[in-house]
Design a protein around this motif. Structure first.
Motif, short mmCIF file in Angstrom:
data_model
loop_
_atom_site.label_atom_id
_atom_site.label_comp_id
_atom_site.label_asym_id
_atom_site.label_seq_id
_atom_site.Cartn_x
_atom_site.Cartn_y
_atom_site.Cartn_z
N PHE A 1 0.41 4.16 8.54
CA PHE A 1 -0.76 3.92 8.73
C PHE A 1 -1.25 2.38 9.00
CE2 PHE A 1 -5.66 2.81 7.72
CZ PHE A 1 -5.98 3.77 9.43
N ILE A 2 -1.38 2.19 7.87
CA ILE A 2 -1.41 0.46 7.58
C ILE A 2 -0.24 -0.60 8.81
CG2 ILE A 2 -1.00 -1.86 5.88
CD1 ILE A 2 -2.01 0.64 3.90
N GLU A 3 1.03 0.11 8.43
CA GLU A 3 1.46 -0.28 9.23
C GLU A 3 1.12 -0.60 10.84
OE1 GLU A 3 5.95 -0.81 6.91
OE2 GLU A 3 5.24 0.93 8.12
N SER A 4 1.26 0.61 11.11
CA SER A 4 1.33 0.65 12.88
C SER A 4 -0.54 0.13 12.66
CB SER A 4 0.87 1.84 12.94
OG SER A 4 -0.12 3.04 13.16
N ALA B 1 -8.87 -4.57 5.56
CA ALA B 1 -9.14 -3.98 3.66
C ALA B 1 -10.56 -3.76 3.48
CB ALA B 1 -8.34 -5.37 2.39
N ALA B 2 -11.93 -4.56 3.72
CA ALA B 2 -12.82 -4.81 3.32
C ALA B 2 -13.25 -2.93 4.03
CB ALA B 2 -14.08 -5.08 4.06
N ASN B 3 -12.75 -2.52 5.35
CA ASN B 3 -12.93 -1.08 6.25
C ASN B 3 -12.39 -0.04 5.45
OD1 ASN B 3 -15.25 -2.75 7.81
ND2 ASN B 3 -13.04 -3.22 9.37
N ASN B 4 -11.01 -0.93 4.67
CA ASN B 4 -10.54 0.45 4.50
C ASN B 4 -10.22 0.19 2.72
OD1 ASN B 4 -9.36 1.86 6.50
ND2 ASN B 4 -9.43 -0.48 7.14
N PRO B 5 -11.02 -0.08 1.60
CA PRO B 5 -10.35 -0.01 0.20
C PRO B 5 -9.90 0.80 -0.04
CG PRO B 5 -13.51 0.85 0.56
CD PRO B 5 -12.53 1.03 2.16
#
Length: 192
Positions: free
Chosen positions: A62-65, A96-100
Motif C-alpha cells: 500500500f505504501i509503495e503503490s 506520514a502525517a495522514n497515515n501515522p
C-alpha cells in the motif's frame, strides 16, 4: 465480519493492523490481538494471510503503490526539477502525517522482530525514493539549478531529512506533525 467478500476481509485486516500501529506506545502487535480487534479467530486471519509477515507486506505494498503513484504524478505535472523535489518531499511528509500507523512501518519500528525481508524491502523503498529525488535534481541541473556533482549527496540528504521527520513524528507519539514548518526547511535544502 461474516458477510464480507475475501478481498474486503483482507482490506479490513490491513486497516485494523494499520490502526493498531497508530498507538503511540508502539507495542508489538500479535495476531491474537489483531484477531480480537476484528472479533475473529486467529485461524480466520490465516485464511487470508499465510503469516503476519504477509500482513506487513500488504501494508508495504500500500505504501509503495501510494507513494510511487504520487511521485509519478508529480513528475508528470511539475516541469521544474527543484519544484518536483520540493513537492516529493512535501508529499512524503504529508503521507506520514495522514497515515501515522504507516509511519511506524516506514521507519521500521513496526518491523522489529518480524521477518528480516520486510526491513530489506523498506530499505529498497528508501533507495527508490532517493532515486526519484536524484531524477528531480538532475532535471534541476539541466535547468540551471545546482551541479551534477552534488546530485547524489543532495538526494541522500533529502531522504535523510524526510526519514528524520518521520522518526520525530513517530517517537513523539504522533504529536510533532512532520509537515510543520517544512516549507522553509525544504527550500533551504534545495537552494543551489
Amino acid at each position: 465480519m461474516a458477510s464480507t467478500k475475501p478481498g474486503q476481509r483482507k482490506l479490513q485486516i490491513l486497516q485494523a493492523l494499520a490502526t493498531m500501529l497508530e498507538q503511540p506506545k508502539g507495542e508489538k502487535i500479535t495476531t491474537a490481538a489483531l484477531a480480537a480487534r476484528l472479533d475473529v479467530s486467529e485461524a480466520a486471519l490465516y485464511r487470508h494471510f499465510a503469516s503476519k509477515a504477509q500482513m506487513f507486506e500488504g501494508l508495504i505494498e500500500f505504501i509503495e503503490s501510494s507513494v510511487f503513484g504520487l511521485i509519478n504524478q508529480i513528475a508528470e505535472n511539475e516541469p521544474g526539477g527543484v519544484d518536483q523535489a520540493h513537492a516529493v518531499l512535501q508529499m512524503l511528509l504529508g503521507f506520514a502525517a495522514n497515515n501515522p500507523g504507516m509511519t511506524r512501518v516506514l521507519i521500521g519500528d513496526a518491523l522489529v522482530n518480524e521477518d528480516e525481508r520486510l526491513q530489506l524491502r523498506m530499505n529498497q523503498f528508501y533507495d527508490k525514493v532517493e532515486l526519484a529525488c536524484k531524477q528531480s535534481l538532475r532535471l534541476a541541473v539541466t535547468q540551471g539549478h545546482g551541479q551534477e556533482a552534488d546530485v547524489a549527496a543532495r538526494a541522500s540528504l533529502l531522504v535523510s531529512y524526510v526519514v528524520g521527520r518521520w522518526h520525530r513524528f513517530a517517537k513523539s507519539g504522533f504529536r510533532h506533525n512532520p509537515t510543520e514548518g517544512t516549507a522553509l526547511q525544504i527550500s533551504l535544502l534545495l537552494a543551489a
